[in-house]
Design a protein around this motif. Structure first.
Motif, PDB file in Angstrom:
ATOM      1  N   LEU A  62      -5.361  26.332 -41.358  1.00  0.00           N
ATOM      2  CA  LEU A  62      -5.677  25.041 -41.978  1.00  0.00           C
ATOM      3  C   LEU A  62      -6.666  25.212 -43.125  1.00  0.00           C
ATOM      4  CD1 LEU A  62      -5.297  21.998 -42.035  1.00  0.00           C
ATOM      5  CD2 LEU A  62      -7.015  21.814 -40.213  1.00  0.00           C
ATOM      6  N   LEU A  63      -7.690  26.021 -42.915  1.00  0.00           N
ATOM      7  CA  LEU A  63      -8.670  26.259 -43.982  1.00  0.00           C
ATOM      8  C   LEU A  63      -8.014  26.924 -45.190  1.00  0.00           C
ATOM      9  CD1 LEU A  63     -11.703  27.419 -41.817  1.00  0.00           C
ATOM     10  CD2 LEU A  63     -11.436  25.224 -42.987  1.00  0.00           C
ATOM     11  N   VAL A  64      -7.115  27.871 -44.952  1.00  0.00           N
ATOM     12  CA  VAL A  64      -6.408  28.535 -46.050  1.00  0.00           C
ATOM     13  C   VAL A  64      -5.532  27.534 -46.799  1.00  0.00           C
ATOM     14  CG1 VAL A  64      -4.580  30.225 -46.565  1.00  0.00           C
ATOM     15  CG2 VAL A  64      -6.476  30.865 -45.069  1.00  0.00           C
ATOM     16  N   LEU A  65      -4.789  26.712 -46.065  1.00  0.00           N
ATOM     17  CA  LEU A  65      -3.927  25.706 -46.705  1.00  0.00           C
ATOM     18  C   LEU A  65      -4.730  24.750 -47.578  1.00  0.00           C
ATOM     19  CD1 LEU A  65      -1.554  24.893 -43.715  1.00  0.00           C
ATOM     20  CD2 LEU A  65      -0.869  25.901 -45.912  1.00  0.00           C
ATOM     21  N   VAL A  66      -5.854  24.288 -47.061  1.00  0.00           N
ATOM     22  CA  VAL A  66      -6.697  23.352 -47.827  1.00  0.00           C
ATOM     23  C   VAL A  66      -7.229  24.035 -49.081  1.00  0.00           C
ATOM     24  CG1 VAL A  66      -8.903  22.100 -47.797  1.00  0.00           C
ATOM     25  CG2 VAL A  66      -7.286  21.839 -45.903  1.00  0.00           C
ATOM     26  N   GLU A  93     -12.835  26.360 -54.191  1.00  0.00           N
ATOM     27  CA  GLU A  93     -12.599  26.641 -52.772  1.00  0.00           C
ATOM     28  C   GLU A  93     -13.805  26.143 -51.998  1.00  0.00           C
ATOM     29  OE1 GLU A  93     -11.630  30.548 -51.431  1.00  0.00           O
ATOM     30  OE2 GLU A  93      -9.997  30.776 -52.873  1.00  0.00           O
ATOM     31  N   LEU A  94     -13.576  25.745 -50.764  1.00  0.00           N
ATOM     32  CA  LEU A  94     -14.659  25.286 -49.905  1.00  0.00           C
ATOM     33  C   LEU A  94     -15.206  26.455 -49.100  1.00  0.00           C
ATOM     34  CD1 LEU A  94     -12.916  22.048 -48.614  1.00  0.00           C
ATOM     35  CD2 LEU A  94     -14.652  22.230 -50.403  1.00  0.00           C
ATOM     36  N   ASP A  95     -16.524  26.566 -49.045  1.00  0.00           N
ATOM     37  CA  ASP A  95     -17.168  27.582 -48.222  1.00  0.00           C
ATOM     38  C   ASP A  95     -17.173  27.126 -46.774  1.00  0.00           C
ATOM     39  OD1 ASP A  95     -17.787  29.229 -50.424  1.00  0.00           O
ATOM     40  OD2 ASP A  95     -19.675  28.147 -50.768  1.00  0.00           O
ATOM     41  N   ASN A 118     -10.887  27.044 -28.591  1.00  0.00           N
ATOM     42  CA  ASN A 118     -10.440  26.870 -29.976  1.00  0.00           C
ATOM     43  C   ASN A 118      -9.126  27.599 -30.220  1.00  0.00           C
ATOM     44  OD1 ASN A 118     -13.533  26.548 -30.107  1.00  0.00           O
ATOM     45  ND2 ASN A 118     -12.804  25.730 -32.041  1.00  0.00           N
ATOM     46  N   ALA A 119      -8.266  26.962 -31.010  1.00  0.00           N
ATOM     47  CA  ALA A 119      -7.042  27.586 -31.512  1.00  0.00           C
ATOM     48  C   ALA A 119      -7.410  28.198 -32.864  1.00  0.00           C
ATOM     49  CB  ALA A 119      -5.929  26.550 -31.630  1.00  0.00           C
ATOM     50  N   VAL A 120      -8.066  29.352 -32.815  1.00  0.00           N
ATOM     51  CA  VAL A 120      -8.687  29.957 -33.992  1.00  0.00           C
ATOM     52  C   VAL A 120      -7.675  30.237 -35.101  1.00  0.00           C
ATOM     53  CG1 VAL A 120     -10.032  31.941 -34.822  1.00  0.00           C
ATOM     54  CG2 VAL A 120     -10.564  30.909 -32.607  1.00  0.00           C
ATOM     55  N   LYS A 121      -6.502  30.729 -34.766  1.00  0.00           N
ATOM     56  CA  LYS A 121      -5.500  31.010 -35.804  1.00  0.00           C
ATOM     57  C   LYS A 121      -5.084  29.741 -36.532  1.00  0.00           C
ATOM     58  CE  LYS A 121      -3.579  35.231 -33.873  1.00  0.00           C
ATOM     59  NZ  LYS A 121      -2.396  35.928 -33.371  1.00  0.00           N
ATOM     60  N   VAL A 122      -4.942  28.652 -35.803  1.00  0.00           N
ATOM     61  CA  VAL A 122      -4.570  27.376 -36.424  1.00  0.00           C
ATOM     62  C   VAL A 122      -5.707  26.892 -37.324  1.00  0.00           C
ATOM     63  CG1 VAL A 122      -3.817  24.993 -36.007  1.00  0.00           C
ATOM     64  CG2 VAL A 122      -3.079  26.820 -34.463  1.00  0.00           C
ATOM     65  N   HIS A 174     -18.395  22.546 -48.900  1.00  0.00           N
ATOM     66  CA  HIS A 174     -18.326  23.209 -47.596  1.00  0.00           C
ATOM     67  C   HIS A 174     -17.388  22.455 -46.650  1.00  0.00           C
ATOM     68  CE1 HIS A 174     -22.116  24.657 -49.256  1.00  0.00           C
ATOM     69  NE2 HIS A 174     -21.971  25.704 -48.460  1.00  0.00           N
ATOM     70  N   SER A 175     -16.839  23.209 -45.695  1.00  0.00           N
ATOM     71  CA  SER A 175     -16.005  22.577 -44.681  1.00  0.00           C
ATOM     72  C   SER A 175     -15.913  23.458 -43.449  1.00  0.00           C
ATOM     73  CB  SER A 175     -14.596  22.273 -45.212  1.00  0.00           C
ATOM     74  OG  SER A 175     -13.794  23.430 -45.210  1.00  0.00           O
ATOM     75  N   ALA A 176     -15.367  22.889 -42.403  1.00  0.00           N
ATOM     76  CA  ALA A 176     -15.033  23.617 -41.184  1.00  0.00           C
ATOM     77  C   ALA A 176     -13.999  22.794 -40.437  1.00  0.00           C
ATOM     78  CB  ALA A 176     -16.257  23.843 -40.313  1.00  0.00           C
ATOM     79  N   ALA A 177     -13.054  23.487 -39.832  1.00  0.00           N
ATOM     80  CA  ALA A 177     -12.010  22.818 -39.057  1.00  0.00           C
ATOM     81  C   ALA A 177     -12.060  23.302 -37.619  1.00  0.00           C
ATOM     82  CB  ALA A 177     -10.631  23.109 -39.656  1.00  0.00           C
ATOM     83  N   SER A 178     -12.048  22.362 -36.704  1.00  0.00           N
ATOM     84  CA  SER A 178     -11.968  22.655 -35.279  1.00  0.00           C
ATOM     85  C   SER A 178     -10.602  22.200 -34.796  1.00  0.00           C
ATOM     86  CB  SER A 178     -13.060  21.908 -34.510  1.00  0.00           C
ATOM     87  OG  SER A 178     -12.807  21.961 -33.120  1.00  0.00           O
ATOM     88  N   VAL A 179      -9.883  23.121 -34.154  1.00  0.00           N
ATOM     89  CA  VAL A 179      -8.584  22.791 -33.574  1.00  0.00           C
ATOM     90  C   VAL A 179      -8.593  23.300 -32.140  1.00  0.00           C
ATOM     91  CG1 VAL A 179      -6.078  23.045 -33.756  1.00  0.00           C
ATOM     92  CG2 VAL A 179      -7.482  23.060 -35.836  1.00  0.00           C
TER      93      VAL A 179
END
Length: 156
Positions: free
Chosen positions: A41-45, A56-58, A33-37, A135-140
């Motif tokens: 992305l979560l912060v931007l969203v 805000e999304l949890d 995972n590119a954890v920083k990316v 809720h959300s989660a991003a995988s990069v």
């Protein structure tokens, strides 16, 4: 004629030896995972959502697991896609008692900001980002050539 039978015998032996190999549980593999990316992305969203008056999304560990699996799948296929989305959505809905699940996917963008801006420029992707989700989660993840693949799951 003997050469023909010898070749057939060698071919049969080669086929037989391949069938005894064990199959790995995850033939697609897992990229790092590119954890920083992901975090960017979560912060931007969330910043975008808040600027429009939305919640805000949890972060969802459940969505993160499924996003990671799909990102690995896309890397293995070499393309951004929504393959098997109904299965992901159904699994998340059952486990989290969610009533609606959506996702944004992408590949080959160089940063969280770049993919976020492209998603906002697309009506369908923007609707997901600005949707009624909780809720959300991003995988990069990066493929072997260093190109980024993105899966961002949303649910309520």
């Amino acid at each position: 004629m003997k050469t023909h039978y010898l070749l057939m015998l060698l071919f049969a032996c080669a086929i037989g030896s391949c069938s005894s190999e064990t199959i790995e549980p995850n033939p697609l593999g897992e990229a790092e995972n590119a954890v920083k990316v992901e975090q960017q992305l979560l912060v931007l969203v969330n910043e975008h959502r808040v600027s429009l008056g939305f919640n805000e999304l949890d972060f969802s560990d459940l969505a993160y697991v499924h996003a990671n699996k799909h990102t690995d799948y896309m890397i293995a296929k070499g393309t951004a896609n929504h393959d098997n989305f109904k299965v992901r959505a159904s699994t998340i809905s059952s486990a989290a008692n969610a009533t609606y699940v959506s996702e944004n996917v992408a590949k080959d963008y160089g940063s969280a900001l770049e993919v976020f801006q492209q998603w906002l420029a697309s009506n369908d992707h923007r609707k997901t980002i600005e949707g009624e989700f909780t809720h959300s989660a991003a995988s990069v993840k990066r493929n072997s050539e260093g190109k980024l693949y993105f899966t961002h799951l949303f649910y309520r």
